[in-house]
Enzyme design. Sequence first.
Site, PDB file in Angstrom:
ATOM      1  N   HIS A  63       0.804  -1.220   0.000  1.00  0.00           N
ATOM      2  CA  HIS A  63       0.000   0.000   0.000  1.00  0.00           C
ATOM      3  C   HIS A  63       0.838   1.271   0.000  1.00  0.00           C
ATOM      4  O   HIS A  63       1.958   1.307   0.512  1.00  0.00           O
ATOM      5  CB  HIS A  63      -0.893   0.031   1.249  1.00  0.00           C
ATOM      6  N   LYS A  73       5.953   6.532   7.607  1.00  0.00           N
ATOM      7  CA  LYS A  73       5.384   5.687   8.671  1.00  0.00           C
ATOM      8  C   LYS A  73       6.465   5.329   9.674  1.00  0.00           C
ATOM      9  O   LYS A  73       7.633   5.171   9.323  1.00  0.00           O
ATOM     10  CB  LYS A  73       4.797   4.396   8.066  1.00  0.00           C
ATOM     11  N   TYR A 133       1.522   1.773  14.258  1.00  0.00           N
ATOM     12  CA  TYR A 133       2.353   2.678  13.475  1.00  0.00           C
ATOM     13  C   TYR A 133       1.727   4.059  13.394  1.00  0.00           C
ATOM     14  O   TYR A 133       0.506   4.220  13.483  1.00  0.00           O
ATOM     15  CB  TYR A 133       2.665   2.116  12.080  1.00  0.00           C
ATOM     16  N   ASP A 171      -6.538  -6.064  -2.106  1.00  0.00           N
ATOM     17  CA  ASP A 171      -5.123  -6.445  -2.218  1.00  0.00           C
ATOM     18  C   ASP A 171      -4.898  -7.587  -3.196  1.00  0.00           C
ATOM     19  O   ASP A 171      -3.770  -7.878  -3.564  1.00  0.00           O
ATOM     20  CB  ASP A 171      -4.549  -6.807  -0.842  1.00  0.00           C
TER      21      ASP A 171
END
Length: 188
Positions: A63, A73, A133, A171
């Site tokens: 992603h 991130k 995260y 996905d």
Amino acid sequence: MTTPQTFNIADILLFDAIKHSDERGDFCETFRQAWLTEALGQKVNFCQHNLVSSKQGALRGMHFQRAPYGQAKLLQVLEGEIFDVMVDLRRSSQTFGQHLALRLTADQPQTLYIPAGLAHGYLVLSEVAKVFYQVDGYYQPEADAGLAYDDPSLAINWPKLACPYLLSAKDQQHPTLSELDAMGGLFD
Ligand SMILES: Cc1cn([C@H]2C[C@H](O)[C@@H](COP(=O)(O)OP(=O)(O)O[C@H]3O[C@H](C)C(=O)[C@H](O)[C@H]3O)O2)c(=O)[nH]c1=O
């Protein structure tokens, strides 16, 4: 000061936690803003926290958010173990199209910094994995994008598990790197 591990893909950083143990248990300092600012030469302001719990075999990825909503991130594994993969989508990068794979486990606390411009995903190796995260830009569903985790041109060697991979419908149908490139969906 904790100096992070660096890799051939620019600006991916892996910080080892500083663990203090006593008879009660452990105290880990897992991240300081100053460590990141020192390593990057710039301050990154994280504005959103995410906590994701997944079953063994879950594969979330690959992603990214399309420019100008790309997200950096800062990731920690709080429980279990994951096979974490990042793919460089920055067309001007020396490592464009290359990937880095890291096994991250809660048993060895580390903090991974992933710069914007990379596709990110992970496969859960343990029964359960909890991943925390932070991101430096808010979730923008309309900018949500992905890259096929099994694109042969990436040659990502995902670990084989006794169970099948669990992927979202989204996905299961991302474009390959060359298709993304043809669509102009990459980063400068
Ligand atoms: C990313 C995100 C998702 N959502 C909602 C949207 C869906 O209703 C649900 C699951 O979303 P998604 O299937 O995109 O979640 P993941 O597959 O874990 O996506 C993440 O997986 C890989 C590993 C990443 O690096 C990205 O941060 C992120 O894309 O959470 C939100 O409400 N906020 C968010 O920031």
